[in-house]
Design a protein around this motif. Structure first.
Motif, PDB file in Angstrom:
ATOM      1  N   ALA A   1       1.650  -8.062  -6.861  1.00  0.00           N
ATOM      2  CA  ALA A   1       1.271  -9.481  -6.865  1.00  0.00           C
ATOM      3  C   ALA A   1       1.785 -10.220  -8.096  1.00  0.00           C
ATOM      4  O   ALA A   1       2.131 -11.396  -8.015  1.00  0.00           O
ATOM      5  CB  ALA A   1      -0.250  -9.610  -6.784  1.00  0.00           C
TER       6      ALA A   1
ATOM      7  N   ASP B   1       1.269  -1.713 -11.129  1.00  0.00           N
ATOM      8  CA  ASP B   1       1.336  -2.288  -9.783  1.00  0.00           C
ATOM      9  C   ASP B   1       1.581  -3.789  -9.952  1.00  0.00           C
ATOM     10  O   ASP B   1       0.654  -4.557 -10.222  1.00  0.00           O
ATOM     11  CB  ASP B   1       0.023  -2.003  -9.045  1.00  0.00           C
ATOM     12  CG  ASP B   1      -0.054  -2.700  -7.691  1.00  0.00           C
ATOM     13  OD1 ASP B   1       0.826  -3.524  -7.384  1.00  0.00           O
ATOM     14  OD2 ASP B   1      -1.006  -2.426  -6.937  1.00  0.00           O
TER      15      ASP B   1
ATOM     16  N   ALA C   1       0.833  -1.206   0.000  1.00  0.00           N
ATOM     17  CA  ALA C   1       0.000   0.000   0.000  1.00  0.00           C
ATOM     18  C   ALA C   1       0.868   1.256   0.000  1.00  0.00           C
ATOM     19  O   ALA C   1       0.548   2.247  -0.676  1.00  0.00           O
ATOM     20  CB  ALA C   1      -0.936  -0.009   1.204  1.00  0.00           C
TER      21      ALA C   1
ATOM     22  N   HIS D   1      -5.150  -1.870  -5.002  1.00  0.00           N
ATOM     23  CA  HIS D   1      -3.797  -1.332  -4.848  1.00  0.00           C
ATOM     24  C   HIS D   1      -3.429  -1.106  -3.395  1.00  0.00           C
ATOM     25  O   HIS D   1      -2.480  -0.377  -3.096  1.00  0.00           O
ATOM     26  CB  HIS D   1      -3.663  -0.048  -5.676  1.00  0.00           C
ATOM     27  CG  HIS D   1      -3.948  -0.278  -7.131  1.00  0.00           C
ATOM     28  ND1 HIS D   1      -3.067  -0.939  -7.955  1.00  0.00           N
ATOM     29  CD2 HIS D   1      -5.041  -0.004  -7.897  1.00  0.00           C
ATOM     30  CE1 HIS D   1      -3.598  -1.039  -9.178  1.00  0.00           C
ATOM     31  NE2 HIS D   1      -4.791  -0.488  -9.159  1.00  0.00           N
TER      32      HIS D   1
HETATM   33  C1  LIG Z   1      -1.266  -6.995  -1.907  1.00  0.00           C
HETATM   34  C2  LIG Z   1      -1.368  -5.922  -2.908  1.00  0.00           C
HETATM   35  C3  LIG Z   1      -1.183  -4.570  -2.554  1.00  0.00           C
HETATM   36  C4  LIG Z   1      -0.988  -4.114  -1.131  1.00  0.00           C
HETATM   37  O1  LIG Z   1       0.139  -4.646  -0.533  1.00  0.00           O
HETATM   38  P1  LIG Z   1       0.215  -4.670   1.082  1.00  0.00           P
HETATM   39  O2  LIG Z   1       1.608  -5.086   1.366  1.00  0.00           O
HETATM   40  O3  LIG Z   1      -0.806  -5.704   1.499  1.00  0.00           O
HETATM   41  O4  LIG Z   1      -0.128  -3.320   1.559  1.00  0.00           O
HETATM   42  C5  LIG Z   1      -1.231  -3.634  -3.559  1.00  0.00           C
HETATM   43  N1  LIG Z   1      -1.448  -3.983  -4.823  1.00  0.00           N
HETATM   44  C6  LIG Z   1      -1.629  -5.260  -5.203  1.00  0.00           C
HETATM   45  C7  LIG Z   1      -1.825  -5.578  -6.657  1.00  0.00           C
HETATM   46  C8  LIG Z   1      -1.621  -6.274  -4.253  1.00  0.00           C
HETATM   47  O5  LIG Z   1      -1.861  -7.535  -4.627  1.00  0.00           O
END
Ligand SMILES: *Cc1c(COP(=O)(O)O)cnc(C)c1O
Length: 438
Positions: free
Chosen positions: A256, A253, A115, A148
Motif C-alpha cells: 500500500a 510490505d 496476499a 498483510h
Molecule cells: C492490500 C494489502 C495487502 C493484500 O493485497 P491483496 O492484493 O488485497 O491480496 C497486503 N498488505 C498490505 C499492506 C495491503 O495494503
C-alpha cells in the motif's frame, strides 16, 4: 427487459469484504466508466475516487499512456509461462525495480496479488534460513494492527480482528509486537520517542524468541488497514538494527505505501534503510491489472542456488510475470520518471493538507488529523457502530467515493487529482461527516 445490473450483481456476484445482507438497504454502485480521478455510474453520476479504488490507482482511470502501452503489448504477447521461459516486459521490469532499490534487492519473484506476495516473502525467509542450516528459525513477528492480506498464511501475520478471528483455528499465529502508533505519545513525548519505546518491546521479544525468528514483517510508516496508523521512521531504523543483531530478516510490505504514496518512491527510504525482502503490489500496475512482486537481497537468492531441486524456491502461480501486467507496470514507471511525479505529489499533498486542516482541524468530532504524503486521515469521536456505512453513503450522495475504516476517515486520492477536485473531495467529506454524525 432483463432486471437492472444491481439485481443481477446481488444474485450472481459475491462481493468482497461485504456482509451481503447489508445490500438489502445499501445499494450497490454500478460503474460503467472511468476518466482520470472520476468514476462514472450507470445513471451518469460522476464520483471522485477518493481512495484510488482500494489504493491501487495512481494515475487515473483509463490513463491514455497506460492504455496505449497495453494495446501495444496485446498485439505482441498476452501471456506465457515464466518457468523455463522469459519475455521482454518481465526482464525490463525486474531490472528497473532492482535499480529503484539502488541494486540492493536485485532478484524479483512475481505473483498476482498482495496476499500472495506476503506468502512468498514468509516462505522465502523460512526456506532461506533452512537451506543455511537454521531450520529452528520458523517463527514470524508482526506489528499490532498490521495487515498483510487474507489468505491463511498471510492472516497469520495479520492483526486485524475483523478479518482474523473467525479463522484463528486455521492460522499459525505470529507473535505480535506493539505498534509505534504516533497517537500513543504521552504529553511531551515525540513520535520518535514512541518509536524507540516500541522498538524496546521488539528487542525484548526477539530476545525471548531466542534465535527462532525467521523474519519481522511490517508496513513501513503507515499501517493502512489498521486505520491509517502513522509512525516515525525512527522505528524502521531501530527494526533494521535489531533484525541485524538477532539475525532475522526484515520484510517491508509496501503493497500500500510503495510507489510514491508516502512521499518517497519506497516508504522505507525515509528511514535510510533497506529491507531484506520487499513486497509490492496495488499501485505497481497503476491500478490496471493484478500483479505483485517480492524483491530480495543477493544472500537470500544465493541460499537457494544449488544443484538440488528441493533447495530451490519451487513456489509458483499460473499467471506469474504476466506480460500485460508487466507492461502496465512499465508504463507506470515511465510516468514516474518522465513526469517527475514525486515532485508534483509534494505540492499536491500540501494542497490536500491545507484543505483538510482548514475544513476539519476545528471540527468538534475530529481527532488526530494526520498525513504522510498522499495519505491523510482523521479519527471521529462519538461515531456510531455503523458510522462507516453511513459516511460512505452520504459521501456518495455528495459525489465522492470515501470508505472509512471503522471511525477513521481517510483520503488516498490518485496522484492526478487536481486542486479543484481535491476541493470537491474535501467538501464532500465535510458534508458526509455531519450527515453521518447527525
Ligand atoms: C492490500 C494489502 C495487502 C493484500 O493485497 P491483496 O492484493 O488485497 O491480496 C497486503 N498488505 C498490505 C499492506 C495491503 O495494503
Amino acid at each position: 427487459m432483463p432486471p437492472p445490473l444491481l439485481q443481477r450483481s446481488l444474485a450472481a456476484v459475491w462481493h468482497p469484504c461485504t456482509q451481503m445482507k447489508h445490500h438489502e438497504t445499501l445499494p450497490l454502485v454500478p460503474i460503467i466508466g472511468g476518466e482520470g480521478a472520476w468514476l462514472i455510474t450507470e445513471g451518469g453520476q460522476r464520483l471522485l475516487d477518493g481512495i484510488s479504488s482500494w489504493w491501487v490507482n495512481l494515475f487515473g482511470h483509463c490513463n491514455p499512456r497506460i492504455n496505449a502501452a497495453l494495446r501495444h503489448q496485446l498485439d505482441q504477447l498476452e501471456h506465457v509461462l515464466l518457468a523455463g521461459f522469459t519475455h521482454p516486459p518481465v526482464v525490463e521490469l525486474s531490472e528497473r525495480l532492482s535499480a529503484l532499490t539502488g541494486g540492493a534487492l536485485g532478484h524479483a519473484f512475481y505473483a498476482s496479488d498482495g496476499a500472495s506476495a506476503t506468502e512468498i516473502a514468509l516462505k522465502m525467509s523460512f526456506h532461506a534460513w533452512r537451506n543455511q542450516g537454521f531450520s529452528q528459525k520458523n517463527r514470524f513477528l508482526c506489528l499490532e494492527g498490521g495487515y498483510h492480506g487474507e489468505t491463511i498464511g498471510a492472516l497469520g501475520v495479520t492483526d486485524v480482528a475483523l478479518f482474523k478471528t473467525a479463522y484463528a483455528p486455521l492460522t499459525r499465529q505470529a507473535v505480535t509486537v506493539p505498534s509505534p502508533d504516533a497517537r500513543r505519545a504521552a504529553p511531551g513525548e515525540s513520535a520518535a520517542e514512541v518509536a524507540r519505546r516500541a522498538a524496546r518491546a521488539l528487542e525484548a521479544q526477539l530476545q525471548a524468541e531466542n534465535g527462532r525468528v525467521a523474519a519481522f514483517i511490517l508496513e513501513p510508516l503507515v499501517q493502512g488497514a489498521a486505520g491509517m496508523v502513522m509512525y516515525d521512521p525512527e522505528y524502521l531504523r531501530q527494526a533494521r538494527m535489531l533484525c541485524d543483531s538477532y539475525q532475522a530478516h526484515l520484510i517491508c510490505d509496501e503493497i500500500a505505501v510503495g510507489y510514491g504514496r508516502t512521499g518517497t518512491f519506497f516508504a522505507h527510504e525515509q528511514a535510510g534503510i533497506r529491507p531484506d525482502l520487499l513486497c509490492l503490489s496495488k499501485g505497481i500496475s497503476g491500478g490496471y491489472l493484478p500483479l505483485s512482486v517480492v524483491l530480495c537481497r543477493e544472500e537470500i537468492f544465493r541460499a537457494f542456488y544449488d544443484n538440488d531441486t528441493r533447495r530451490g524456491f519451487l513456489h509458483s502461480h499460473s499467471y506469474t510475470g504476466n506480460p500485460l501486467a508487466c507492461r502496465a507496470a512499465l508504463a507506470t514507471l515511465d510516468i514516474f520518471e518522465e513526469e517527475d511525479v514525486l515532485t508534483s505529489n509534494r505540492a499536491r499533498a500540501a494542497q490536500l493538507g491545507r484543505l483538510l486542516d482548514k475544513t476539519f482541524s476545528g471540527h468538534k468530532a475530529v481527532r488526530h488529523l494526520r498525513q504522510r504524503g498522499m495519505i491523510a486521515a482523521f479519527d471521529v469521536e462519538g461515531a456510531a457502530s455503523d458510522f462507516s456505512r453511513r459516511f460512505f453513503s452520504a459521501a456518495l450522495e455528495a459525489g465522492a467515493l470515501l470508505r472509512p475504516i471503522g471511525n477513521t476517515v481517510y483520503f488516498m486520492p490518485p496522484y492526478v487529482m487536481d486542486e479543484p477536485a481535491l476541493h470537491k473531495l474535501v467538501a464532500a467529506a465535510a458534508t458526509a461527516l455531519d450527515k453521518a454524525l447527525g
